[in-house]
Design a protein around this motif. Structure first.
Motif, short mmCIF file in Angstrom:
data_model
loop_
_atom_site.label_atom_id
_atom_site.label_comp_id
_atom_site.label_asym_id
_atom_site.label_seq_id
_atom_site.Cartn_x
_atom_site.Cartn_y
_atom_site.Cartn_z
N LYS A 60 -2.45 -0.84 -5.81
CA LYS A 60 -2.49 0.41 -6.58
C LYS A 60 -1.34 1.30 -6.14
O LYS A 60 -1.25 1.70 -4.99
N ILE A 61 -0.47 1.57 -7.11
CA ILE A 61 0.68 2.40 -6.79
C ILE A 61 0.43 3.85 -7.21
O ILE A 61 -0.49 4.14 -7.96
N ASP B 246 0.81 -1.22 0.00
CA ASP B 246 0.00 0.00 0.00
C ASP B 246 0.84 1.27 0.00
O ASP B 246 0.31 2.37 0.08
N GLU B 247 2.14 1.09 -0.06
CA GLU B 247 3.03 2.25 0.06
C GLU B 247 4.10 2.22 -1.03
O GLU B 247 5.29 2.21 -0.75
#
Lengths: 342, 342, 342, 342
Positions: free
Chosen positions: B228-229, B170-171
């Motif tokens: 999702k980046i 997530d990061e």
């Protein structure tokens, strides 16, 4: 049959270019890489772009076992080159990329380079390395002197015209634009990106550039009389490439015919259709030279434009082409990479 | 054994790059070159740098005799590509360099590209062309979809980390600098030399670039959950090269180990010693990708930097690597040219 | 009322930029130019582009008659700067462009610059030169410390957000692209045109760049707690300009509002309409800074992009803006040149 | 006293350069900006670098209230320019930056530009705008025709030599290197960054460039006989700047003396010490022209090199210098910006 190759002066740009070309050569194998100031380092430290190749670490040139070497490329600065080469065993064939063996006359050498030559006998032994015009001598030579990159470009445009007697020998002006890699990997203020990008300037104006020694020697030898041209190089904000714009007097059809005749069987020299002129963009990273001829609006005036990559056809590619001849390999081996555009 | 190759869309930069690479390929022969807008012209008109090659004139793609062709590279714009490819005979293997078959989900395609896909069944047949991760499927495929060049660069940096579970999914922030050839040979004001040289800018800011469709698809598939980046590309004043700087969270040794493990046998991907980072200068004109890992001063933060040439490893080199697999040629054939530096 | 100006360190790029700006300043007159390594030479030798100006020859800094000087710009390398400045008479106002007086804490200075500070008492006297945020202190100061050019760019993007409390202070990533003139006129291999043009690379990766000392000091002071950001600069093939792409967490409208509020009366900082981002092309050669804000596709993620010219707003333009304040001249005097595009 | 200015054709590069220069002009105020294809847009859309200026939105040229305008700069393409200018009220002074009024002979215009002139009577009214040589006529003129940028550069190098009779008029060769902004903001393939950067080529080879019409007209008028030079321009990978290298025959001291005499009181033309030659880097972004003279190694052969910025001294700067004369402002107003280096 495979041959063993050494490169002395492997940490400069012509050294890197030799390695790049040799990387895909079918029968030459790099056995030693010398660069005295970087001896002990892996090549990837000096040239990270060659990291993927499995090559020996850099050594001093004195450490090479020359009994294992068939041919040695010497990519040292002039003056240093003659000192090193004069100490190499005579069993090793040598292609020198420096200026040290280009001029046959010691007085001319001293005039242009400012120091007396320390290996005069080798100077006369050396064969001038402009492949297309010294092919037979190069095939038999032990020592070949790579040409100046500007000198090569100008000669591709002009030699056939001097030889064919189709131009006025007293009215030759050669205007060049040179990419910066021709100046080598040297720490000079004018070679910094901040100083060189975004503009251009002439240098060695007044026909004072050292490559004139080569033009004088070669054109005079062909013509059988003194030929002295005017020559102004410019430094352009690009890394590779030389564009030579030559202003000559003669009949443009005869000029074109002389060029076509000289180069029709040459694998690396392309004469363009009349009226077209070349671009350095279109020879970049390759061993090809493109030449075009245009009739000026003034009768009897002709412009010949030649383009090549100074690091390839003007230097390391030429050196490899000569080495192929010297070792009996196919002349084009390792040299048919297409230009890298864009 | 030799194979016959056609290129559709031969007048663009990826077309030119394919021809450059195929020029030294040992067993592939170019039999047809199509570019509908330039049909009838010799290739030298469109790409003077390929003048020395003995290649057929440009034709329309409809004129090609596909019964003589083993594999066809399709280097057309997206949307046009699906229309043309859907009409090609099924006997011909295809490597498509457009965006048309990269996304497996028609809804995702429509979301990112703005039009419904007109060859949905082929979309599911197509294999995603990131060679190192789809090698077996590509070997068996009839239709391979070349990846986006930005998408390739980011995935080389990140896929092994997602797969190994060593980073926080997530990061992930991906910051890219892209050379201009990735935008193709299109006449747009922002691609003019006067507008683009001497500076830089971000574009598609806010994670709106189409290549995010590929990141979403691939990373989510590997992770087995939505990933999702954030992704910001910048346009830099250079022609070739993409540098991806990825900001991730995890243990830097584990990150490095995951990359080393993924690429240790790969011929074209080099993982640098820890703490070193790559430069686009050092992969230019080649099929190599360099990747480096650095621990940030902040614990748990890691930077991964990857560099490749968008026209080669990011596009036409990848395409050729895939074609080699599809036709049973050695995977590295025609692709071992060293980078062109300087 | 006119003021007399001296420049120490006039042979570097920030020195040249000061002279360029002062050339059209209505009330400042250059009375002395010092560059110890080039003392005795006319300025035109060192900077031919300033040939048309009627300026004194270069001298050593010791030769200047400081009793005739109102304000001295000091554009020396760090460490040298503190040694020279500590010897200047207290009657002279000073704007220092080096790193020597940016950090207020001697331990921080030593940590980032590797040597103990030799003028610690002046270190605490110096005012940090980011004009828009230290305007009152600068107006009263005798010694102003010009900021790092990267530090300036990042702070223009981030200071108002830290101050307004609209972003997560533990999640700030700053990605920079820097033109090469920021590295000064130094003879380093990586700054050569042949090495730097045509590509890009990251440097000081892992948040090791010295300008982090300034970010730490300033952001922590504003926030009243430790703030440590991640920061990765990249070196791009252009001479002037810095583009900062900051990844932050917060509400994009609040972020935009904080920037608009901070800069609404500022003559040199332009906040773009929401969704637009700046280009270094559009601030080149000028004292303007452009800032844009974009909402990422991921909720709560915001991208802030800032662009300025490192030699002008990032260094010499900032220095002149501060000098204007210190001498009571209009703050914008000499600084309203429009950017030079293309 | 302040004057009101309009610019027609404000969305091109010469329009932008006019605005840049006028931004710091003490007495000229821009009252209207026309660009028919962008009418209705704020200037910041078209030129974000001018965003900080408080200027009117773009309109069509027909919408301008010319009764409020003292002088109009017309920066339209040739042919369009004559059509528009012939419709403007006679009360407005005009500086035209197009080619339309440079040639006094309608037949010459038609020969070089391929269309009959539609405003022949204005063609004879127009004064040729090379300020230093037409200063008195320009001061009295209603319509001034800005020169070609190549034509200006060549004339600065050669006019004084033709006038002084110190060179052979039948042996003049002019070799130019031109930055790309001279080609305007036009969408042509050869102006793309990917095609133009990293190399160079000649164009309009064979003395076919349109600016020869200006050389023919001007040199013949000065000499009182037909003078026809050879002229080859090259396109270099930089945005601003023209370097003219002229090969002439004569005595180098006489050549230098003629240039010194012609320019000794000129505010914008600098003749360098003998043997020094200029660089475009050192005039970039400014209205200055640098000229140097070198004796060739061949007796009687002389090289004259001139450098200027095509957008400033070669075009918009020249236009403003002329406008200053036409409106009675100081000739140098708005034009003393120092070159922007690096």
């Amino acid at each position: 049959m495979s041959h063993s190759i050494a490169i002395i002066g492997a940490s400069g740009y012509t050294g890197a270019e030799l390695i790049r070309l040799l990387a895909t050569h079918p029968s030459f194998e790099i056995k030693a890489l010398a660069a005295n100031s970087k001896a002990g380092q892996p090549l990837a430290n000096v040239f990270p772009h060659l990291r993927h190749l499995d090559l020996p670490d850099l050594v001093t040139w004195e450490k090479i076992d020359y009994s294992q070497i068939d041919l040695c490329f010497c990519a040292l600065p002039h003056k240093t080159s003659q000192e090193v080469i004069s100490k190499l065993p005579k069993s090793v064939k040598i292609v020198d990329l420096s200026a040290d063996f280009r001029l046959r006359d010691p007085a001319e050498y001293e005039k242009w380079y400012g120091n007396a030559h320390s290996a005069v006998e080798m100077q006369s032994e050396a064969v001038y390395g402009l492949t297309e015009f010294y092919r037979d001598e190069i095939s038999q030579a032990r020592l070949v002197a790579g040409t100046g990159c500007n000198a090569a470009t100008g000669q591709y445009a002009l030699r056939p015209l001097v030889a064919a007697g189709v131009i006025d020998l007293d009215e030759i002006i050669l205007d060049l634009q040179c990419g910066v890699s021709g100046a080598g990997r040297s720490l000079k203020e004018n070679l910094l990106h901040a100083e060189l990008s975004e503009g251009t300037n002439a240098y060695a104006v007044g026909s004072t550039h050292r490559h004139l020694g080569e033009f004088d020697q070669e054109f005079s030898a062909i013509a059988g009389r003194d030929v002295k041209i005017q020559f102004t190089p410019h430094l352009g904000p690009f890394n590779r490439g030389i564009l030579a714009t030559a202003y000559v007097r003669g009949d443009s059809d005869a000029v074109l015919a002389a060029l076509q005749s000289a180069y029709e069987d040459e694998p690396f020299v392309e004469v363009l259709p009349k009226g077209e002129t070349p671009s350095t963009h279109h020879v970049r990273g390759s061993n090809y030279c493109h030449i075009g001829v245009v009739q000026d609006r003034l009768p009897g005036r002709v412009i010949v434009v030649a383009a090549l990559d100074n690091l390839t056809k003007g230097s390391s590619g030429q050196a490899l082409q000569n080495a192929n001849l010297m070792l009996g390999a196919p002349e084009t081996a390792g040299l048919t990479l297409a230009p890298c555009f864009p």
